[in-house]
Motif scaffolding. Structure first.
Motif, PDB file in Angstrom:
ATOM      1  N   PHE A 169       0.838  -1.195   0.000  1.00 42.60           N
ATOM      2  CA  PHE A 169       0.000   0.000   0.000  1.00 42.60           C
ATOM      3  C   PHE A 169       0.875   1.247   0.000  1.00 42.60           C
ATOM      4  CE2 PHE A 169      -3.083  -3.098   1.247  1.00 42.60           C
ATOM      5  CZ  PHE A 169      -4.245  -2.638   0.654  1.00 42.60           C
ATOM      6  N   TYR A 170       0.451   2.220  -0.821  1.00 40.68           N
ATOM      7  CA  TYR A 170       1.174   3.480  -0.955  1.00 40.68           C
ATOM      8  C   TYR A 170       0.226   4.636  -0.664  1.00 40.68           C
ATOM      9  CZ  TYR A 170       4.777   0.797  -3.348  1.00 40.68           C
ATOM     10  OH  TYR A 170       5.749  -0.115  -3.658  1.00 40.68           O
ATOM     11  N   LEU A 171       0.797   5.729  -0.160  1.00 42.09           N
ATOM     12  CA  LEU A 171       0.052   6.945   0.118  1.00 42.09           C
ATOM     13  C   LEU A 171       0.482   8.009  -0.884  1.00 42.09           C
ATOM     14  CD1 LEU A 171       0.676   6.992   3.977  1.00 42.09           C
ATOM     15  CD2 LEU A 171      -1.268   5.973   2.784  1.00 42.09           C
ATOM     16  N   LYS A 172      -0.467   8.774  -1.395  1.00 37.02           N
ATOM     17  CA  LYS A 172      -0.160   9.891  -2.278  1.00 37.02           C
ATOM     18  C   LYS A 172      -0.001  11.131  -1.412  1.00 37.02           C
ATOM     19  CE  LYS A 172      -0.213   9.414  -6.789  1.00 37.02           C
ATOM     20  NZ  LYS A 172       1.001   9.564  -7.545  1.00 37.02           N
ATOM     21  N   VAL A 173       1.231  11.657  -1.352  1.00 43.78           N
ATOM     22  CA  VAL A 173       1.528  12.850  -0.570  1.00 43.78           C
ATOM     23  C   VAL A 173       2.396  13.761  -1.426  1.00 43.78           C
ATOM     24  CG1 VAL A 173       2.580  13.748   1.542  1.00 43.78           C
ATOM     25  CG2 VAL A 173       1.479  11.505   1.565  1.00 43.78           C
ATOM     26  N   GLN A 174       1.915  14.965  -1.728  1.00 45.58           N
ATOM     27  CA  GLN A 174       2.666  15.944  -2.522  1.00 45.58           C
ATOM     28  C   GLN A 174       3.223  15.323  -3.804  1.00 45.58           C
ATOM     29  OE1 GLN A 174       5.714  17.515  -0.002  1.00 45.58           O
ATOM     30  NE2 GLN A 174       4.280  18.579   1.335  1.00 45.58           N
ATOM     31  N   ASP A 175       2.414  14.668  -4.563  1.00 45.31           N
ATOM     32  CA  ASP A 175       2.820  14.023  -5.821  1.00 45.31           C
ATOM     33  C   ASP A 175       3.896  12.954  -5.635  1.00 45.31           C
ATOM     34  OD1 ASP A 175       1.014  15.540  -7.278  1.00 45.31           O
ATOM     35  OD2 ASP A 175       2.449  17.183  -7.520  1.00 45.31           O
ATOM     36  N   ALA A 176       4.061  12.453  -4.422  1.00 48.57           N
ATOM     37  CA  ALA A 176       5.015  11.374  -4.154  1.00 48.57           C
ATOM     38  C   ALA A 176       4.247  10.138  -3.714  1.00 48.57           C
ATOM     39  CB  ALA A 176       5.999  11.789  -3.061  1.00 48.57           C
ATOM     40  N   ASP A 177       4.760   8.983  -4.076  1.00 45.62           N
ATOM     41  CA  ASP A 177       4.192   7.715  -3.641  1.00 45.62           C
ATOM     42  C   ASP A 177       4.988   7.226  -2.441  1.00 45.62           C
ATOM     43  OD1 ASP A 177       2.514   7.920  -5.808  1.00 45.62           O
ATOM     44  OD2 ASP A 177       3.773   6.651  -7.093  1.00 45.62           O
ATOM     45  N   VAL A 178       4.345   7.224  -1.283  1.00 46.93           N
ATOM     46  CA  VAL A 178       5.014   6.896  -0.025  1.00 46.93           C
ATOM     47  C   VAL A 178       4.554   5.516   0.446  1.00 46.93           C
ATOM     48  CG1 VAL A 178       5.337   7.594   2.383  1.00 46.93           C
ATOM     49  CG2 VAL A 178       5.088   9.340   0.602  1.00 46.93           C
ATOM     50  N   PRO A 179       5.483   4.547   0.550  1.00 48.37           N
ATOM     51  CA  PRO A 179       5.095   3.247   1.101  1.00 48.37           C
ATOM     52  C   PRO A 179       4.617   3.424   2.543  1.00 48.37           C
ATOM     53  CG  PRO A 179       7.291   3.143   0.131  1.00 48.37           C
ATOM     54  CD  PRO A 179       6.887   4.585   0.173  1.00 48.37           C
ATOM     55  N   ILE A 180       3.573   2.726   2.902  1.00 48.96           N
ATOM     56  CA  ILE A 180       2.982   2.906   4.226  1.00 48.96           C
ATOM     57  C   ILE A 180       3.971   2.590   5.346  1.00 48.96           C
ATOM     58  CG2 ILE A 180       1.947   0.620   4.380  1.00 48.96           C
ATOM     59  CD1 ILE A 180      -0.491   2.107   5.667  1.00 48.96           C
ATOM     60  N   ASP A 181       4.915   1.690   5.087  1.00 52.24           N
ATOM     61  CA  ASP A 181       5.903   1.325   6.102  1.00 52.24           C
ATOM     62  C   ASP A 181       6.947   2.417   6.307  1.00 52.24           C
ATOM     63  OD1 ASP A 181       4.626  -1.091   6.505  1.00 52.24           O
ATOM     64  OD2 ASP A 181       5.865  -2.130   4.991  1.00 52.24           O
ATOM     65  N   SER A 182       6.973   3.435   5.442  1.00 52.38           N
ATOM     66  CA  SER A 182       7.949   4.526   5.565  1.00 52.38           C
ATOM     67  C   SER A 182       7.451   5.672   6.434  1.00 52.38           C
ATOM     68  CB  SER A 182       8.296   5.068   4.178  1.00 52.38           C
ATOM     69  OG  SER A 182       8.853   4.074   3.389  1.00 52.38           O
ATOM     70  N   VAL A 183       6.190   5.612   6.860  1.00 54.38           N
ATOM     71  CA  VAL A 183       5.603   6.686   7.659  1.00 54.38           C
ATOM     72  C   VAL A 183       6.247   6.690   9.046  1.00 54.38           C
ATOM     73  CG1 VAL A 183       3.491   7.567   8.712  1.00 54.38           C
ATOM     74  CG2 VAL A 183       3.433   6.616   6.402  1.00 54.38           C
ATOM     75  N   VAL A 184       6.705   7.898   9.443  1.00 56.79           N
ATOM     76  CA  VAL A 184       7.378   8.047  10.740  1.00 56.79           C
ATOM     77  C   VAL A 184       6.434   8.658  11.771  1.00 56.79           C
ATOM     78  CG1 VAL A 184       9.335   9.121  11.929  1.00 56.79           C
ATOM     79  CG2 VAL A 184       9.608   8.305   9.582  1.00 56.79           C
ATOM     80  N   THR A 185       5.705   9.720  11.366  1.00 60.23           N
ATOM     81  CA  THR A 185       4.769  10.375  12.301  1.00 60.23           C
ATOM     82  C   THR A 185       3.450  10.654  11.592  1.00 60.23           C
ATOM     83  OG1 THR A 185       5.569  12.590  11.769  1.00 60.23           O
ATOM     84  CG2 THR A 185       6.586  11.491  13.654  1.00 60.23           C
ATOM     85  N   VAL A 186       2.394  10.739  12.384  1.00 61.46           N
ATOM     86  CA  VAL A 186       1.052  11.055  11.875  1.00 61.46           C
ATOM     87  C   VAL A 186       0.442  12.112  12.788  1.00 61.46           C
ATOM     88  CG1 VAL A 186      -1.260  10.175  11.390  1.00 61.46           C
ATOM     89  CG2 VAL A 186       0.737   8.703  11.047  1.00 61.46           C
ATOM     90  N   THR A 187      -0.095  13.166  12.158  1.00 56.27           N
ATOM     91  CA  THR A 187      -0.826  14.187  12.921  1.00 56.27           C
ATOM     92  C   THR A 187      -2.152  14.438  12.204  1.00 56.27           C
ATOM     93  OG1 THR A 187       0.282  15.970  11.722  1.00 56.27           O
ATOM     94  CG2 THR A 187       1.236  15.307  13.835  1.00 56.27           C
ATOM     95  N   THR A 188      -3.123  14.987  12.934  1.00 51.58           N
ATOM     96  CA  THR A 188      -4.424  15.246  12.323  1.00 51.58           C
ATOM     97  C   THR A 188      -4.511  16.606  11.723  1.00 51.58           C
ATOM     98  OG1 THR A 188      -5.265  15.925  14.469  1.00 51.58           O
ATOM     99  CG2 THR A 188      -5.708  13.665  13.768  1.00 51.58           C
TER     100      THR A 188
END
Length: 130
Positions: free
Chosen positions: A111-130
């Motif tokens: 699974f990948y996340l679309k963030v600022q035109d980048a494809d980010v693997p979900i395992d690469s996420v370091v922090t999450v804020t609302t």
């Protein structure tokens, strides 16, 4: 009979550590089981209890993989609209990505996340804020 103890000859050092753990899947397990059945001694066949135990292990492996995939999907979709910080590898260079998750997609079971035109693997996420 000689025993080969040179294990390093068989280790591919180009494979990331994360991929070494996931190298054996349900297809490999099933292939091993079929090979074992093909090559068993016809005069001394595999005990039915052993066969049933191996099939139960196969079923458990498949269910764990399905559960893991479902968990990753829920984890990815829960990040929609949230701001994340992630570190990705972009052509051999570490790159920090910060921004709002605009979309989620799956490719080859990852699974990948679309963030600022980048494809980010979900395992690469370091922090999450609302």
């Amino acid at each position: 009979m000689d025993i080969n103890t040179k294990y390093n000859n068989y280790l591919n050092t180009n494979v990331p550590v994360a991929n070494l753990n996931s190298a054996l899947g349900k297809n490999d397990f099933l292939q091993l089981l079929v090979t074992q059945l093909k090559n068993q001694d016809p005069l001394n066949p595999m005990n039915d209890k052993e066969f049933i135990a191996q099939m139960a292990q196969f079923s458990s492996l498949e269910q764990m993989q399905n559960l893991n995939s479902s968990f990753n999907a829920v984890k990815a979709y829960n990040l929609l609209g949230k701001t994340i910080s992630a570190t990705i590898n972009d052509g051999g260079v570490s790159k920090n990505i910060n921004g709002k998750v605009e979309g989620v997609f799956s490719q080859d079971g990852q699974f990948y996340l679309k963030v600022q035109d980048a494809d980010v693997p979900i395992d690469s996420v370091v922090t999450v804020t609302t």
